[in-house]
Design a protein around this motif. Structure first.
Motif, PDB file in Angstrom:
ATOM      1  N   ASP A 287       0.841  -1.194   0.000  1.00  0.00           N
ATOM      2  CA  ASP A 287       0.000   0.000   0.000  1.00  0.00           C
ATOM      3  C   ASP A 287       0.878   1.247   0.000  1.00  0.00           C
ATOM      4  OD1 ASP A 287      -2.956  -0.733   0.326  1.00  0.00           O
ATOM      5  OD2 ASP A 287      -2.009  -2.003   1.846  1.00  0.00           O
ATOM      6  N   VAL A 288       0.633   2.123  -0.954  1.00  0.00           N
ATOM      7  CA  VAL A 288       1.340   3.405  -1.042  1.00  0.00           C
ATOM      8  C   VAL A 288       0.305   4.510  -0.829  1.00  0.00           C
ATOM      9  CG1 VAL A 288       2.734   4.927  -2.499  1.00  0.00           C
ATOM     10  CG2 VAL A 288       2.963   2.445  -2.704  1.00  0.00           C
ATOM     11  N   VAL A 289       0.592   5.421   0.095  1.00  0.00           N
ATOM     12  CA  VAL A 289      -0.330   6.514   0.393  1.00  0.00           C
ATOM     13  C   VAL A 289       0.343   7.836   0.050  1.00  0.00           C
ATOM     14  CG1 VAL A 289      -1.852   7.547   2.109  1.00  0.00           C
ATOM     15  CG2 VAL A 289      -1.211   5.131   2.320  1.00  0.00           C
ATOM     16  N   VAL A 290      -0.316   8.621  -0.791  1.00  0.00           N
ATOM     17  CA  VAL A 290       0.213   9.918  -1.202  1.00  0.00           C
ATOM     18  C   VAL A 290      -0.578  11.012  -0.502  1.00  0.00           C
ATOM     19  CG1 VAL A 290       0.826  11.399  -3.151  1.00  0.00           C
ATOM     20  CG2 VAL A 290       0.693   8.913  -3.466  1.00  0.00           C
ATOM     21  N   GLY A 291       0.118  11.831   0.264  1.00  0.00           N
ATOM     22  CA  GLY A 291      -0.557  12.907   0.982  1.00  0.00           C
ATOM     23  C   GLY A 291      -0.781  14.129   0.113  1.00  0.00           C
ATOM     24  N   GLU A 292      -1.619  15.016   0.574  1.00  0.00           N
ATOM     25  CA  GLU A 292      -1.859  16.268  -0.137  1.00  0.00           C
ATOM     26  C   GLU A 292      -0.623  17.154  -0.045  1.00  0.00           C
ATOM     27  OE1 GLU A 292      -5.350  18.330   1.042  1.00  0.00           O
ATOM     28  OE2 GLU A 292      -6.662  16.587   0.834  1.00  0.00           O
ATOM     29  N   ALA A 293      -0.311  17.829  -1.128  1.00  0.00           N
ATOM     30  CA  ALA A 293       0.808  18.768  -1.130  1.00  0.00           C
ATOM     31  C   ALA A 293       0.485  19.925  -0.185  1.00  0.00           C
ATOM     32  CB  ALA A 293       1.056  19.288  -2.539  1.00  0.00           C
ATOM     33  N   PHE A 294       1.512  20.435   0.489  1.00  0.00           N
ATOM     34  CA  PHE A 294       1.293  21.631   1.310  1.00  0.00           C
ATOM     35  C   PHE A 294       2.354  22.678   0.989  1.00  0.00           C
ATOM     36  CE2 PHE A 294       4.058  19.043   4.055  1.00  0.00           C
ATOM     37  CZ  PHE A 294       4.971  19.968   4.539  1.00  0.00           C
ATOM     38  N   ASP A 295       1.962  23.922   1.143  1.00  0.00           N
ATOM     39  CA  ASP A 295       2.822  25.066   0.846  1.00  0.00           C
ATOM     40  C   ASP A 295       3.729  25.327   2.047  1.00  0.00           C
ATOM     41  OD1 ASP A 295       3.989  27.479   0.191  1.00  0.00           O
ATOM     42  OD2 ASP A 295       2.116  28.471  -0.371  1.00  0.00           O
ATOM     43  N   PRO A 296       5.060  25.263   1.876  1.00  0.00           N
ATOM     44  CA  PRO A 296       5.963  25.444   3.013  1.00  0.00           C
ATOM     45  C   PRO A 296       6.299  26.904   3.311  1.00  0.00           C
ATOM     46  CG  PRO A 296       7.244  24.948   1.075  1.00  0.00           C
ATOM     47  CD  PRO A 296       5.796  24.940   0.634  1.00  0.00           C
ATOM     48  N   LYS A 297       5.765  27.817   2.523  1.00  0.00           N
ATOM     49  CA  LYS A 297       6.107  29.230   2.707  1.00  0.00           C
ATOM     50  C   LYS A 297       5.674  29.713   4.086  1.00  0.00           C
ATOM     51  CE  LYS A 297       5.798  30.152  -2.244  1.00  0.00           C
ATOM     52  NZ  LYS A 297       4.982  30.705  -3.344  1.00  0.00           N
ATOM     53  N   GLY A 298       6.611  30.360   4.770  1.00  0.00           N
ATOM     54  CA  GLY A 298       6.326  30.876   6.101  1.00  0.00           C
ATOM     55  C   GLY A 298       6.472  29.853   7.205  1.00  0.00           C
ATOM     56  N   ILE A 299       6.874  28.623   6.854  1.00  0.00           N
ATOM     57  CA  ILE A 299       7.048  27.564   7.866  1.00  0.00           C
ATOM     58  C   ILE A 299       8.536  27.254   8.006  1.00  0.00           C
ATOM     59  CG2 ILE A 299       6.351  25.260   8.611  1.00  0.00           C
ATOM     60  CD1 ILE A 299       4.054  25.375   6.627  1.00  0.00           C
ATOM     61  N   LYS A 300       9.020  27.192   9.219  1.00  0.00           N
ATOM     62  CA  LYS A 300      10.421  26.868   9.474  1.00  0.00           C
ATOM     63  C   LYS A 300      10.705  25.406   9.136  1.00  0.00           C
ATOM     64  CE  LYS A 300      11.952  30.815  11.086  1.00  0.00           C
ATOM     65  NZ  LYS A 300      12.997  31.570  10.354  1.00  0.00           N
ATOM     66  N   ALA A 301      11.943  25.136   8.771  1.00  0.00           N
ATOM     67  CA  ALA A 301      12.329  23.778   8.374  1.00  0.00           C
ATOM     68  C   ALA A 301      12.021  22.758   9.464  1.00  0.00           C
ATOM     69  CB  ALA A 301      13.809  23.742   8.009  1.00  0.00           C
ATOM     70  N   SER A 302      12.272  23.122  10.710  1.00  0.00           N
ATOM     71  CA  SER A 302      12.028  22.179  11.813  1.00  0.00           C
ATOM     72  C   SER A 302      10.555  21.797  11.897  1.00  0.00           C
ATOM     73  CB  SER A 302      12.492  22.782  13.146  1.00  0.00           C
ATOM     74  OG  SER A 302      11.841  24.026  13.379  1.00  0.00           O
ATOM     75  N   GLU A 303       9.662  22.755  11.630  1.00  0.00           N
ATOM     76  CA  GLU A 303       8.235  22.480  11.668  1.00  0.00           C
ATOM     77  C   GLU A 303       7.800  21.650  10.458  1.00  0.00           C
ATOM     78  OE1 GLU A 303       4.436  22.045  12.745  1.00  0.00           O
ATOM     79  OE2 GLU A 303       6.099  22.766  13.980  1.00  0.00           O
TER      80      GLU A 303
END
Length: 241
Positions: free
Chosen positions: A204-220
């Motif tokens: 089983d392969v599950v593909v998540g929804e893409a999310f926009d990383p703008k404004g989010i720190k790398a650690s988060e």
């Protein structure tokens, strides 16, 4: 006994496929546009998925196929097995560049084929230098419309075990602003880490929804990806069936 026999036959077929496709990529492929080499690499992945199905009875199904990126994106995938290093070539669009360990480039034929496509080989012991390379080269390739594939765990992790997620891919996302697509699977249940046997069944392969990383720190970003992947993996079958 039958599983071992089938797995051995597939292993021989896989090695043969590496020779055939690898040599084709570094000979004929080098005379053609990059898009042709990308398609040849994707054909290698598709061929091996077919061989696994026919020889080993090992199939797969994709949940959330509508989330597969069609434009430039950063794919962060669970790493349990050799399976996903083959399958993603066929599942994702052909224009892919992978963040991979430098040692792979030294392998005959396979390493030559990797070098014929713009991947990002890194020295895992180089620390900040390697991360800088991921961000700089990864951003260049994303601007060319390519997908960047990274296994944030850095190495294969057996089902049921956890390993710290690296920050390289997340820093690339933070600095470049390109969307992040998380992927989970249970391939390690059927093709174990460092194992020869390939058990019949359906991965089983599950593909998540893409999310926009703008404004989010790398650690988060790392925490978000890790939480989603590990939660999805826990829902998947943990034994062949």
């Amino acid at each position: 006994m039958l599983v071992t026999l089938r797995s051995s036959i597939y292993f021989a077929a896989m090695i043969l496929s590496i020779g055939v496709f690898g040599l084709a990529i570094v000979t004929v492929g080098m005379l053609l546009p990059l898009s042709a080499r990308d398609r040849m690499a994707a054909a290698w992945g598709s061929t091996n998925l077919w061989l696994m199905k026919v020889i080993c009875g090992l199939k797969y199904r994709v949940h959330g196929a509508e989330n597969l990126p069609q434009q430039a994106a950063i794919v962060m995938c669970k790493h349990q097995s050799t399976w996903e290093t083959i399958a993603l070539k066929a599942i994702l669009k052909p224009e892919q560049s992978w963040i991979l360990k430098q040692e792979l480039m030294r392998l005959p034929v396979f390493g030559w084929a990797l070098a014929a496509i713009p991947n990002i080989p890194i020295d895992r012991g180089a620390g900040r230098k390697a991360v800088k390379q991921i961000v700089e080269r990864g951003t260049e390739l994303l601007k060319q419309g390519r997908i960047i594939v990274i296994f944030p765990e850095g190495t294969r992790t057996a089902p049921g075990e956890k390993r710290k997620y690296g920050i390289g891919g997340s820093l690339l996302a933070e600095k470049s602003g390109y969307p992040v697509v998380p992927m989970a699977h249970n391939a390690g249940v059927f093709w174990r880490r460092r194992g020869l046997k390939k058990y019949p069944g359906t991965i089983d392969v599950v593909v998540g929804e893409a999310f926009d990383p703008k404004g989010i720190k790398a650690s988060e970003i790392t925490r978000k990806v890790e939480s989603w992947i590990e939660n999805e993996v826990e829902k998947l079958p943990s034994r062949p069936r």
